[in-house]
Design an enzyme around this catalytic site. Structure first.
Site, PDB file in Angstrom:
ATOM      1  N   LEU A  10      -4.596  -1.076  24.375  1.00  0.00           N
ATOM      2  CA  LEU A  10      -5.552  -2.040  23.915  1.00  0.00           C
ATOM      3  C   LEU A  10      -5.557  -2.955  25.172  1.00  0.00           C
ATOM      4  O   LEU A  10      -5.298  -3.498  26.312  1.00  0.00           O
ATOM      5  CB  LEU A  10      -4.860  -3.182  23.364  1.00  0.00           C
ATOM      6  CG  LEU A  10      -3.866  -2.910  22.291  1.00  0.00           C
ATOM      7  CD1 LEU A  10      -2.881  -3.352  21.233  1.00  0.00           C
ATOM      8  CD2 LEU A  10      -4.742  -2.397  20.916  1.00  0.00           C
ATOM      9  N   ALA A  11      -7.027  -2.464  25.541  1.00  0.00           N
ATOM     10  CA  ALA A  11      -7.974  -2.931  26.574  1.00  0.00           C
ATOM     11  C   ALA A  11      -9.276  -4.114  26.771  1.00  0.00           C
ATOM     12  O   ALA A  11      -9.754  -3.947  27.604  1.00  0.00           O
ATOM     13  CB  ALA A  11      -7.672  -2.048  27.268  1.00  0.00           C
ATOM     14  N   ARG A  17      -6.251 -14.896  34.524  1.00  0.00           N
ATOM     15  CA  ARG A  17      -6.498 -15.145  35.434  1.00  0.00           C
ATOM     16  C   ARG A  17      -6.104 -14.468  36.457  1.00  0.00           C
ATOM     17  O   ARG A  17      -4.833 -15.042  37.610  1.00  0.00           O
ATOM     18  CB  ARG A  17      -4.316 -15.197  35.085  1.00  0.00           C
ATOM     19  CG  ARG A  17      -4.158 -16.320  34.469  1.00  0.00           C
ATOM     20  CD  ARG A  17      -2.501 -15.793  33.606  1.00  0.00           C
ATOM     21  NE  ARG A  17      -2.821 -15.379  32.648  1.00  0.00           N
ATOM     22  CZ  ARG A  17      -1.548 -15.243  31.837  1.00  0.00           C
ATOM     23  NH1 ARG A  17      -0.492 -15.400  31.699  1.00  0.00           N
ATOM     24  NH2 ARG A  17      -1.307 -14.263  30.679  1.00  0.00           N
TER      25      ARG A  17
HETATM   26  C1  UD1 Z   1       1.469  -9.639  24.002  1.00  0.00           C
HETATM   27  C2  UD1 Z   1       2.643  -9.187  22.062  1.00  0.00           C
HETATM   28  C3  UD1 Z   1       4.224 -10.112  22.837  1.00  0.00           C
HETATM   29  C4  UD1 Z   1       4.774  -9.342  23.645  1.00  0.00           C
HETATM   30  C5  UD1 Z   1       3.941  -8.958  25.052  1.00  0.00           C
HETATM   31  C6  UD1 Z   1       4.587  -7.632  25.861  1.00  0.00           C
HETATM   32  C7  UD1 Z   1       1.207  -9.987  20.383  1.00  0.00           C
HETATM   33  C8  UD1 Z   1       0.523 -10.748  20.048  1.00  0.00           C
HETATM   34  N1  UD1 Z   1       2.108 -10.195  22.118  1.00  0.00           N
HETATM   35  O1  UD1 Z   1       1.325 -10.702  24.291  1.00  0.00           O
HETATM   36  O2  UD1 Z   1       5.289 -10.068  21.243  1.00  0.00           O
HETATM   37  O3  UD1 Z   1       6.517 -10.128  24.702  1.00  0.00           O
HETATM   38  O4  UD1 Z   1       2.786  -8.890  24.415  1.00  0.00           O
HETATM   39  O5  UD1 Z   1       4.088  -7.816  27.037  1.00  0.00           O
HETATM   40  O6  UD1 Z   1       0.683  -8.684  20.870  1.00  0.00           O
HETATM   41  N2  UD1 Z   1      -6.136  -7.095  24.075  1.00  0.00           N
HETATM   42  C9  UD1 Z   1      -7.038  -7.006  23.413  1.00  0.00           C
HETATM   43  N3  UD1 Z   1      -7.705  -7.519  22.823  1.00  0.00           N
HETATM   44  C10 UD1 Z   1      -7.647  -9.513  22.617  1.00  0.00           C
HETATM   45  C11 UD1 Z   1      -6.464  -9.578  22.886  1.00  0.00           C
HETATM   46  C12 UD1 Z   1      -5.388  -8.672  23.838  1.00  0.00           C
HETATM   47  O7  UD1 Z   1      -7.910  -6.077  23.437  1.00  0.00           O
HETATM   48  O8  UD1 Z   1      -7.850  -9.951  21.548  1.00  0.00           O
HETATM   49  C13 UD1 Z   1      -5.189  -6.447  25.371  1.00  0.00           C
HETATM   50  C14 UD1 Z   1      -4.644  -7.247  26.699  1.00  0.00           C
HETATM   51  O9  UD1 Z   1      -5.639  -6.748  26.847  1.00  0.00           O
HETATM   52  C15 UD1 Z   1      -4.057  -6.349  26.748  1.00  0.00           C
HETATM   53  C16 UD1 Z   1      -2.954  -6.473  25.552  1.00  0.00           C
HETATM   54  O10 UD1 Z   1      -3.664  -6.254  24.449  1.00  0.00           O
HETATM   55  O11 UD1 Z   1      -3.898  -5.001  27.900  1.00  0.00           O
HETATM   56  C17 UD1 Z   1      -2.071  -7.592  25.453  1.00  0.00           C
HETATM   57  O12 UD1 Z   1      -2.344  -8.866  25.389  1.00  0.00           O
HETATM   58  P1  UD1 Z   1      -1.653  -9.769  25.757  1.00  0.00           P
HETATM   59  O13 UD1 Z   1      -2.556 -11.228  25.879  1.00  0.00           O
HETATM   60  O14 UD1 Z   1      -1.800  -9.962  27.524  1.00  0.00           O
HETATM   61  O15 UD1 Z   1      -0.670 -10.468  24.685  1.00  0.00           O
HETATM   62  P2  UD1 Z   1       1.127 -10.981  25.575  1.00  0.00           P
HETATM   63  O16 UD1 Z   1       0.451 -12.775  25.600  1.00  0.00           O
HETATM   64  O17 UD1 Z   1       1.328 -10.000  27.046  1.00  0.00           O
END
Ligand code: UD1
Ligand code: CA
Length: 473
Positions: A10-11, A17
């Protein structure tokens, strides 16, 4: 090990930030874009196909970044686009079109420390314990910010609840958190992603909600891994912290393979180094640099896409970019080999020598203060101190060819295009504007004038003049 695993990375998140024009997953750590690390971990764990979920904004860049990856044969990486960042679950859905039957290994794209070894417990859980969904969890002293693993009284995984959706202190006190890595049977994933709703604190579709859904009918396993693996990158401070961990890991890998690496050397992930080589403090080895056996790369040198043979001695503070250096060569201190330099075996290049698109054949030497651009230096030729090749007239670049065993006297200028023949001798201080034939001596010096006693008479005259001026005042 399962052979029908498809990685989903997922990227597509915004990564606000980072405060950067560049998408978060393209920022580099130890020479690789962040995104390479989870992709490589999935491939090393056995994924034959990897789907990277990108956003419409970073799609092109993600494509370029994946093109840089050296993948084993039979492995393919494709891109799926999530049109809007509506949450990790929505991102995973974007990959479903490309997903085959078998298993999906889903990874957050912002976790650079994850390795195939960290993923093996998930594979084991799904083979041995016959479950269809396993995830990686970690015990943290400070779990704030992460999704919590909530279990029932019997200890079975019930759901993952995000920080913002926690309901009471008891839930906040749970220290087992979700690492953002899941192995799910494909059909189960399709079904549970289809059921996602966004009625939560962030109005997002959470991939973590597939857990509660699956747990209603299936056994879900949370395998506890090292806390280090879940460390994600949200800002540049975290990027620096995790890059330091990666540099230490890489140094340790080389040390265990027979390379002496002093503390403070920064070696990119794709660099290769032969045994019995020493990399001293504050050296940077970047990109796909290759260093052969028995070399020394001394303090403060920076090598980028450099290729060194065996027993090369790179003395302190050299810069070598996109260049090749043969066995036994000696470089520096303070030498600058710019792109397209090819130094063959036993070449010596000394302090304050700059080369560019220049070939120096075996045993040739340029030991002090020289510029050699677009030049071909023959075997065992000697380039004197202060030699400058004038390869550029402001419009075009021209080549200089120096034959074998030639000698260029100090402080000479060679005005390209020009050729110095085999064994020719260019006298000190010559400005060479035409070819020097093989075996010739070429001298371009103004006539030397010697006037006996003249300096003494000159001083007397100048002194008398100065004294007369003083008296006058
Ligand atoms: C996520 C998890 C959380 C976990 C944490 C670990 C969810 C809802 N939560 O939270 O339980 O403890 O990771 O690090 O999954 N991304 C997309 N599309 C989006 C949103 C995010 O591709 O619409 C990708 C981001 O680029 C990233 C990854 O998903 O690489 C994680 O997203 P992020 O928003 O960082 O999730 P966390 O809040 O860290
Ligand atoms: Ca994150």
């Amino acid at each position: 090990m399962k052979d029908d695993i498809c990685g989903i990375v997922l990227a597509a998140g915004a990564g606000t930030r980072m405060k950067s024009k560049l998408s978060k997953v393209l920022h580099r750590l130890a020479g690789r874009p962040l995104l390479h690390y989870p992709v490589l971990a999935a491939v090393e764990a056995g994924a034959r196909d990897v789907i990277v979920v990108a956003s419409p904004v970073n799609r092109r860049d993600v494509e370029g970044c994946l093109g840089e990856l050296e993948l084993p044969p039979g492995v393919s990486v494709t891109i799926a686009v999530q049109e809007q960042a509506r949450g990790t679950g929505d991102a995973a859905r974007a990959a479903l079109g490309e997903l085959k039957r078998g298993w999906a290994l889903i990874l957050n794209g912002d976790i650079p420390l994850i390795r195939a070894d960290d993923l093996l417990p998930l594979l084991d859980a799904c083979t041995e314990r016959a479950c269809k969904l396993a995830l990686l969890s970690c015990q943290l002293d400070d779990p704030s910010g992460y999704g919590r693993i909530l279990r029932d009284t019997a200890g079975k995984v019930r759901e993952i609840r995000e920080q913002k959706d926690l309901q009471d202190q008891q839930q906040r006190d749970v220290r087992e958190v979700n690492a953002g890595v899941y192995l799910v049977e494909s059909e189960l994933l399709r079904r549970t992603l289809g059921n996602l709703r966004n009625d939560n604190a962030q109005s997002e579709f959470y991939v973590t909600d597939i857990v509660a859904d699956a747990a209603a009918t299936e056994r879900v396993v949370a395998a506890t891994g090292e806390p280090a693996v879940l460390q994600g990158i949200n800002d540049r401070q975290q990027l620096a912290n995790l890059e330091a961990v990666l540099f230490e890991r890489i140094a340790s890998r080389h040390r265990l393979a027979g390379v002496t690496v002093e503390a403070g050397a920064r070696i990119d992930d794709a660099v290769s180094i032969g045994r019995d080589t020493t990399i001293r403090a504050n050296v940077s080895l970047r990109g796909r640099t290759v260093v052969g056996e028995g070399c020394v790369v001394d303090q403060g040198s920076v090598l980028d896409a450099a290729h060194l043979g065996r027993d090369v001695n790179v003395k302190p503070y050299c810069v070598i970019v996109d260049s090749r250096v043969g066995d036994g060569a000696q470089i520096g201190p303070f030498a600058h080999l710019r792109p397209g330099s090819e130094l063959q075996d036993d070449v010596h290049v000394g302090n304050f020598v700059e080369t560019k698109k220049t070939r120096m054949a075996r045993g040739a030497k340029a030991n002090h203060l020289a510029y050699l651009g677009d030049t071909d230096v023959g075997e065992a030729s000697n380039i004197g101190a202060g030699t400058i090749v004038c390869n550029y007239d402001g419009f075009s670049k021209e080549r200089t060819v120096i034959g074998k065993g030639a000698f260029i006297g100090s402080d000479s200028q060679l005005i390209a295009p020009v050729r110095v023949g085999d064994g020719a001798y260019v006298g000190t201080g010559t400005t060479l504007t035409q070819d020097a034939p093989d075996g010739s001596l070429v001298l371009g010096r103004p006539q030397l004038v010697v006037k006996e006693g003249y300096a003494t008479r000159l001083r007397q005259r100048l002194k008398a003049k100065a004294d007369a001026k003083k008296r006058h005042h």
